[in-house]
Design an enzyme around this catalytic site. Structure first.
Site, PDB file in Angstrom:
ATOM      1  N   THR A 120       0.937  -1.334   0.092  1.00  0.00           N
ATOM      2  CA  THR A 120      -0.141   0.017   0.055  1.00  0.00           C
ATOM      3  C   THR A 120       0.784   1.228   0.118  1.00  0.00           C
ATOM      4  O   THR A 120       0.195   2.524  -0.102  1.00  0.00           O
ATOM      5  CB  THR A 120      -0.893   0.051   1.403  1.00  0.00           C
ATOM      6  OG1 THR A 120      -0.196   0.051   2.286  1.00  0.00           O
ATOM      7  CG2 THR A 120      -1.828  -1.103   1.349  1.00  0.00           C
ATOM      8  N   ASP A 212      22.568   3.301  -0.436  1.00  0.00           N
ATOM      9  CA  ASP A 212      21.983   3.204   0.958  1.00  0.00           C
ATOM     10  C   ASP A 212      22.876   3.637   2.064  1.00  0.00           C
ATOM     11  O   ASP A 212      23.869   2.765   2.290  1.00  0.00           O
ATOM     12  CB  ASP A 212      21.707   1.874   0.924  1.00  0.00           C
ATOM     13  CG  ASP A 212      20.726   1.490   2.291  1.00  0.00           C
ATOM     14  OD1 ASP A 212      21.013   1.999   3.236  1.00  0.00           O
ATOM     15  OD2 ASP A 212      19.507   1.105   2.150  1.00  0.00           O
ATOM     16  N   ASP A 215      22.965   1.112   5.191  1.00  0.00           N
ATOM     17  CA  ASP A 215      23.962  -0.101   4.708  1.00  0.00           C
ATOM     18  C   ASP A 215      25.167   0.280   4.609  1.00  0.00           C
ATOM     19  O   ASP A 215      26.397  -0.632   5.283  1.00  0.00           O
ATOM     20  CB  ASP A 215      23.438  -0.526   3.366  1.00  0.00           C
ATOM     21  CG  ASP A 215      22.318  -1.629   3.345  1.00  0.00           C
ATOM     22  OD1 ASP A 215      21.851  -1.990   4.289  1.00  0.00           O
ATOM     23  OD2 ASP A 215      21.596  -1.786   2.277  1.00  0.00           O
TER      24      ASP A 215
HETATM   25  N1  URA Z   1      17.827   6.035   1.579  1.00  0.00           N
HETATM   26  C1  URA Z   1      19.042   5.780   1.077  1.00  0.00           C
HETATM   27  O1  URA Z   1      19.778   5.412   1.757  1.00  0.00           O
HETATM   28  N2  URA Z   1      19.623   6.275  -0.182  1.00  0.00           N
HETATM   29  C2  URA Z   1      18.838   6.933  -1.131  1.00  0.00           C
HETATM   30  O2  URA Z   1      19.420   6.989  -2.251  1.00  0.00           O
HETATM   31  C3  URA Z   1      17.423   6.942  -0.828  1.00  0.00           C
HETATM   32  C4  URA Z   1      16.986   6.620   0.282  1.00  0.00           C
END
Ligand code: URA
Length: 222
Positions: A120, A212, A215
């Protein structure tokens, strides 16, 4: 060969402050580099976030205090007065918290856990623990990648309903789409960022971006 981007020229928005400092520029380059390992990423993230916070506390109120120096001379000095509450957007906002509490050791920390339903796209709140927000509280929300702005908007709505003195946002890289979404409802919230990038891609990552953030900071990319 990787596509080369030019960063966009944007309309003037005095409430969005792109922090310009040689260390910010240098650290951001290291963060963007796909070959930067986790240790180096953390070092540059921490350095850059300290500089973002140094800007983000500009304009807060001070009180006058008497201080006696080791020379036994008393002078009238100034001390930060506002109560600062840091609210990291989980998970990646946590990466910015260390720099924030290093600079603002008396600040309180609030947490809001949100998870997006993949079907959603509606954010579901699974955790909420916020210090009492008072009329003199300045709330600083940390979100290293202001991408769609959806989670941030939810947070700003929730926090603003408790009437803090001021709400501010600190972000490492912002996308024009995310800023535009926030501006529709919060034209006066100051956003401190190191860069405004080109756009979002089809999976809502910021381009050129840095991948990210969570990460890369927490070492979960491999
Ligand atoms: N979150 C992230 O870690 N990187 C992005 O590019 C977008 C959202």
């Amino acid at each position: 060969m990787a596509k080369k981007y030019q960063l966009p020229k944007l309309k003037k928005d005095p409430q969005t402050i792109v922090v310009d400092h040689p260390f910010v520029t240098d650290s951001l380059t290291h963060l963007r580099d796909q070959f930067t390992d986790v240790a180096k990423f953390r070092r540059h993230s921490d350095q850059l976030c300290r500089l973002l916070f140094a800007e983000a506390i500009r304009g807060l109120d001070f009180i006058d205090v008497d201080v006696t120096t080791p020379l036994e001379v008393t002078i009238e000095a100034k001390k930060l007065k506002d109560e600062v509450i840091i609210v990291p957007v989980l998970r990646s906002g946590l990466a910015m918290l260390f720099a924030a509490i290093d600079f603002l050791p008396k600040s309180k920390v609030g947490f809001v856990g949100l998870e997006r339903d993949e079907k959603t796209a509606i954010a579901h709140e699974y955790y909420y623990k916020m210090p009492k927000i008072r009329a003199n509280s300045v709330v600083i929300v940390t979100d290293p990648m202001l991408a769609t702005g959806g989670t941030l908007l939810h947070l700003l709505r929730k926090i603003s309903s408790q009437k803090p003195k001021e709400l501010r946002v600190v972000s490492v890289i912002s996308a024009p789409e995310g800023i535009a979404l926030i501006r529709k409802e919060f034209p006066h919230v100051k956003i401190f960022t190191a860069a405004i990038d080109e756009c979002l891609n089809d999976v809502k990552y910021i381009v050129p971006g840095l991948g990210d953030y969570g990460d890369r900071y927490f070492g979960t990319s491999v």
